[in-house]
Design an enzyme around this catalytic site. Structure first.
Site, PDB file in Angstrom:
ATOM      1  N   LYS A  43     -76.845   2.398  -4.678  1.00 30.35           N
ATOM      2  CA  LYS A  43     -77.734   4.277  -4.696  1.00 30.35           C
ATOM      3  C   LYS A  43     -79.009   4.173  -4.931  1.00 30.35           C
ATOM      4  CE  LYS A  43     -75.679   7.799  -4.806  1.00 30.35           C
ATOM      5  NZ  LYS A  43     -74.547   8.592  -3.932  1.00 30.35           N
TER       6      LYS A  43
HETATM    7  N1  GLU Z   1     -73.982   9.699  -0.292  1.00 28.50           N
HETATM    8  C1  GLU Z   1     -72.756   9.601  -0.006  1.00 28.50           C
HETATM    9  C2  GLU Z   1     -71.818   9.165  -1.412  1.00 28.50           C
HETATM   10  O1  GLU Z   1     -72.230   9.302  -2.202  1.00 28.50           O
HETATM   11  C3  GLU Z   1     -72.377   8.781   1.340  1.00 28.50           C
HETATM   12  C4  GLU Z   1     -72.788   6.829   0.741  1.00 28.50           C
HETATM   13  C5  GLU Z   1     -73.078   6.055   2.289  1.00 28.50           C
HETATM   14  O2  GLU Z   1     -72.277   6.710   3.549  1.00 28.50           O
HETATM   15  O3  GLU Z   1     -73.781   5.192   2.156  1.00 28.50           O
HETATM   16  O4  GLU Z   1     -70.227   8.392  -0.903  1.00 28.50           O
END
Ligand code: GLU
Length: 423
Positions: free
Chosen positions: A111
């Site tokens: 993240k």
């Molecule tokens: N931000 C999204 C999540 O929390 C997508 C993550 C992604 O596609 O890498 O699942």
């Protein structure tokens, strides 16, 4: 501004740690293995100092957490809010590890966070911040390292800038492999990625209604959040004749027991920049939305909104966690003791990362995937994963969250053991 929905993120790390500690006890995990997954493998903190179009130099804190890469490159979105913290990003990266493992894509958990209010930036200024972030963390992003995507406060346009920044640096038209997902389709993004998380939430609800003997089209639904997740889920649910009785976002909420007209509300949100002031319903706060009289509650905005204080007052029979970590551990215990069926975040909102995987492979193979295939595979994978989790939860008579975590953690541990140990 409705303050209840704002910045309720501080508890996300606590929730993530609690989730893994509980799973470790249930699975009787070896302490050496637990040590490897209880904390992130790598966390980067960096200051960005871009020159903004107004001539001033900004000073912005950013983070990347790579929690685990046993099953593949760290995957997870870039969150951009004025309060994002290291702890929040670490907690969210942990949840990404379990989400990817659970839904069966070869990714680890990551993240990123950029501490800055996107609403305060003109589009050119936001582009400068995103490019500054991409340049600043360039060596930490890549198809084999960490692959970002949109998250709260970022969108496909921003991912287009990330992609361009990388190819600009190498002076090439394209990148070697997939550096970022959730890009505009014109730049190699996959059709249906934007809607994937919201649609996945709806598939998970459909599967739950089937198992619980709830007639889908008779359900009254309350949704917190009207963006990429809540907004898409609302449209899809309305199309399937569910009755959306309440919706709220960061600007405020609206409620109508006879059902809100979702296309009209979507128009209002576009023109008025939020739900507040919608003439088709009575004004409510975000806290009232959570406690509203409904059958299904979808928290699809931010973390830690269902707490020890309000969990006892929730009227829904089914909670579908569209947001990441919307339920605190204390609230979870209360919901479980009240027999409320919770579809946990790592299952409920996994549609986004699943379609990101399709985008990743599409770009790697220089292929094009038609929307029918994206939708078929998304619906199939979400329903299949739901069944597996539900089967284990029923067999062990335990909540869906426990079953989902146990499956995900066991997969990562299997990967750790299969890799072996360095001397
Ligand atoms: N931000 C999204 C999540 O929390 C997508 C993550 C992604 O596609 O890498 O699942």
């Amino acid at each position: 501004m409705d303050t209840n929905i704002r910045a309720k993120t501080q508890g996300i790390l606590e929730t993530a740690v609690w989730n893994i500690e509980q799973a470790a006890k249930r699975l009787d995990l070896d302490s050496e293995v637990l040590a490897m997954i209880a904390e992130p493998k790598e966390v980067i903190e960096i200051w960005l100092d871009p020159r903004l179009p107004d001539g001033k130099r900004a000073h912005i804190k950013a983070f990347i957490s790579r929690h685990n890469d046993t099953l593949g490159p760290a995957k997870g979105g870039i969150r951009m809010t004025d309060s994002v913290s290291r702890d929040e990003i670490v907690g969210l990266s942990m949840e990404m590890t379990w989400k990817s493992a659970l839904v069966g894509v070869p990714f680890g958990g990551g993240k990123a966070g950029i501490r800055c209010d996107p609403a305060s930036l003109a589009p050119v200024a936001k582009e400068a911040v995103i490019r500054s972030f991409t340049n600043g963390v360039r060596r930490h992003i890549g198809p084999e390292v960490y692959v970002p995507a949109p998250d709260m406060g970022t969108n496909e346009q921003d991912m287009g800038h990330v992609r361009d920044c990388v190819s600009y640096a190498t002076g090439t038209a394209i990148t070697r492999g997939c550096f970022v997902t959730g890009k505009p389709v014109i730049l190699g993004g996959i059709v249906g990625r934007r809607e994937a998380t919201g649609k996945g939430v709806v598939y998970a609800i459909e599967a739950a209604c089937e198992r619980l003997g709830m007639n889908f089209s008779h359900q009254r639904v309350a949704i917190q959040g009207f963006g990429n997740v809540g907004g898409v889920a609302a449209v899809e649910l309305a199309r399937r004749h569910a009755k959306i009785v309440a919706v709220a976002d960061i600007t405020g909420g609206t409620c109508n027991p006879d059902g809100l007209d979702i296309p009209t509300l979507a128009n209002h949100v576009r023109t008025a920049d939020g739900v507040r002031g919608f003439p088709g319903g009575k004004a409510i706060s975000n806290e009232q939305l959570l406690q509203t009289d409904c059958d299904i509650l979808i928290p699809a905005a931010t973390g830690s909104v269902i707490t020890g204080e309000n969990a006892g007052k929730i009227q829904a029979k089914l909670i579908a966690e569209g947001a990441n970590a919307p339920t605190t551990p204390k609230a979870d215990e209360i919901l479980n003791s009240r027999g409320i069926f919770v579809i946990p975040d790592i299952l409920c909102n996994a549609g986004g990362v699943f379609v990101s995987y399709l985008e990743y492979t599409q770009e790697t193979q220089r292929e094009q995937t038609p929307i029918e295939e994206v939708e078929r595979r998304l619906a199939g994978r979400l329903k299949e994963t739901f069944s597996r989790v539900h089967h284990l939860a029923s067999a062990k008579n335990e909540p869906m969250r426990h079953a989902a975590m146990d499956i995900a953690v066991a997969r990562v541990v299997e990967g750790i053991i299969a890799r072996g140990t360095l001397p």
